[in-house]
Design a protein around this motif. Structure first.
Motif, mmCIF file in Angstrom:
data_model
loop_
_atom_site.group_PDB
_atom_site.id
_atom_site.type_symbol
_atom_site.label_atom_id
_atom_site.label_comp_id
_atom_site.label_asym_id
_atom_site.label_seq_id
_atom_site.Cartn_x
_atom_site.Cartn_y
_atom_site.Cartn_z
ATOM 1 N N ILE A 232 0.929 -1.117 0.093
ATOM 2 C CA ILE A 232 -0.147 0.117 -0.109
ATOM 3 C C ILE A 232 0.944 1.175 0.089
ATOM 4 N N VAL A 233 0.742 2.288 -1.117
ATOM 5 C CA VAL A 233 1.465 3.536 -0.918
ATOM 6 C C VAL A 233 0.121 4.549 -0.672
ATOM 7 N N ASP A 234 0.051 5.170 0.247
ATOM 8 C CA ASP A 234 -0.917 6.030 0.656
ATOM 9 C C ASP A 234 -0.597 7.493 0.328
ATOM 10 N N THR A 235 -1.214 8.138 -0.642
ATOM 11 C CA THR A 235 -0.699 9.443 -0.820
ATOM 12 C C THR A 235 -1.006 10.471 0.203
ATOM 13 N N ASP A 236 -2.246 10.221 0.987
ATOM 14 C CA ASP A 236 -2.322 11.084 2.304
ATOM 15 C C ASP A 236 -1.525 11.070 3.361
ATOM 16 N N LEU A 237 -1.140 9.625 3.434
ATOM 17 C CA LEU A 237 0.134 9.540 4.661
ATOM 18 C C LEU A 237 1.381 10.451 4.060
ATOM 19 N N ILE A 238 1.719 10.203 2.978
ATOM 20 C CA ILE A 238 2.930 10.865 2.209
ATOM 21 C C ILE A 238 2.650 12.589 2.583
ATOM 22 N N ALA A 239 1.530 13.033 2.207
ATOM 23 C CA ALA A 239 0.883 14.562 2.100
ATOM 24 C C ALA A 239 1.260 14.883 3.837
ATOM 25 N N HIS A 240 0.913 13.826 4.836
ATOM 26 C CA HIS A 240 1.112 14.050 6.148
ATOM 27 C C HIS A 240 2.462 14.263 6.630
ATOM 28 N N GLU A 241 3.396 13.420 5.929
ATOM 29 C CA GLU A 241 5.028 13.246 6.176
ATOM 30 C C GLU A 241 5.564 14.593 5.668
ATOM 31 N N LEU A 242 5.044 15.058 4.604
ATOM 32 C CA LEU A 242 5.892 16.251 3.856
ATOM 33 C C LEU A 242 5.612 17.604 4.756
ATOM 34 N N THR A 243 4.504 17.530 5.559
ATOM 35 C CA THR A 243 3.940 18.587 6.301
ATOM 36 C C THR A 243 4.075 18.469 7.920
ATOM 37 N N CYS A 244 4.722 17.341 8.186
ATOM 38 C CA CYS A 244 5.220 17.326 9.653
ATOM 39 C C CYS A 244 6.353 18.191 10.268
ATOM 40 N N PRO A 245 6.857 18.482 11.393
ATOM 41 C CA PRO A 245 7.997 19.132 11.727
ATOM 42 C C PRO A 245 9.218 18.792 10.692
ATOM 43 N N GLN A 246 9.827 19.624 10.155
ATOM 44 C CA GLN A 246 10.940 19.609 9.279
ATOM 45 C C GLN A 246 10.624 18.935 8.086
ATOM 46 N N GLY A 247 9.276 18.729 7.701
ATOM 47 C CA GLY A 247 8.818 18.026 6.521
ATOM 48 C C GLY A 247 9.370 18.771 5.201
#
Ligand SMILES: CC(C)(COP(=O)(O)OP(=O)(O)OC[C@H]1O[C@@H](n2cnc3c(N)ncnc32)[C@H](O)[C@@H]1O)[C@@H](O)C(=O)NCCC(=O)NCCS
Ligand SMILES: Nc1ncnc2c1ncn2[C@@H]1O[C@H](COP(=O)(O)OP(=O)(O)OP(=O)(O)O)[C@@H](O)[C@H]1O
Length: 207
Positions: free
Chosen positions: A31-46
């Motif tokens: 599973i590659v979840d683009t919502d999860l990726i979007a969250h990682e990109l916008t976490c601290p230091q994303g």
């Protein structure tokens, strides 16, 4: 390396994409979840944070350096220009990270979970098949109100920024109607899993 058989899984907000993707993962899908990726990109230091700070300003950044999701949600779903600007920052990065994850996530075949698959042009060419998770709009609204404590109006504003059920149905190869008993839905998922193994040329006894 040959390219793995791949499926794009989409559906409106609260339709059950994550719930159903988790069922496929249980049968061995990657599973590659683009919502999860979007969250990682916008976490601290994303990776997206410098551009978000410079475009939207410090009021959209939490003290820990993550994006202030609530403030951004309220801003972009009442302001289409701001939404497009946020998407212009995030979507190219999401695409890059999605391609990387597709190379490295182990599994029998690949499922990309993409909320905006119908809306964003070229996914049809990138996957072998499209699976739509569908449910009544009233069910979507109730689920998101309950899960995220948003108002009905806020959920409807998000739904208005998304494709309609009809538009999603038009791009679907397969549809799961996720509006009932999860045991029955799991059976449907298993049938589709067997079909995907067959289409991927994988003998069913290998999973
Ligand atoms: C607007 C944001 C800040 C709201 O954050 P929040 O934590 O409330 O929601 P979350 O990110 O978990 O997304 C939940 C759902 O909202 C819907 N949604 C999110 N972004 C969008 C969008 N640009 N257009 C329409 N619907 C969207 C999707 O159904 C998604 O599954 C966030 O969703 C965001 O950064 N969106 C831009 C990136 C994007 O387009 N993501 C969706 C596809 S990968
Ligand atoms: N068939 C079902 N019956 C009851 N509840 C369900 C069912 N499917 C999903 N849910 C619940 O509805 C909510 C939304 O489901 P889920 O998070 O899987 O949807 P999603 O499409 O991934 O949402 P989002 O678009 O917000 O990322 C969750 O709280 C989940 O537990």
């Amino acid at each position: 390396m040959s390219r793995r058989f791949s499926i794009g899984l989409t559906g409106g907000i609260g339709s059950g994409k994550t719930t159903i993707a988790n069922m496929f993962a249980g049968y061995g899908a990657a599973i590659v979840d683009t919502d999860l990726i979007a969250h990682e990109l916008t976490c601290p230091q994303g990776l997206a944070m410098p551009a978000i700070l410079s475009r939207f300003g410090a009021q959209f950044i939490n003290p820990d350096g993550a994006m202030n999701r609530q403030r951004m949600r309220e801003h972009v779903f009442s302001n289409p220009d701001a939404r497009h600007q946020l998407e212009q920052i995030l979507h190219p990065l999401i695409r890059q990270q999605t391609e990387q994850a597709a190379q490295t996530t182990p599994g029998l075949y690949l499922i990309f979970v993409v909320p905006l698959l119908t809306e964003s042009g070229n996914w049809r060419q990138r996957v072998d098949r499209i699976l739509v998770i569908d449910c009544d709009e009233q069910t979507q609204i109730q689920r998101v109100i309950q899960r995220n404590h948003l108002s009905q109006q806020q959920v409807i504003a998000i739904m208005h920024a998304q494709a309609t059920r009809q538009q999603r149905a038009e791009v679907a190869d397969d549809i799961i109607f996720n509006d009932g008993d999860l045991h029955l839905i799991r059976q449907h998922v298993f049938e589709l899993h067997r079909k995907y193994l067959q289409l991927a040329g994988i003998p069913p006894d290998q999973n």
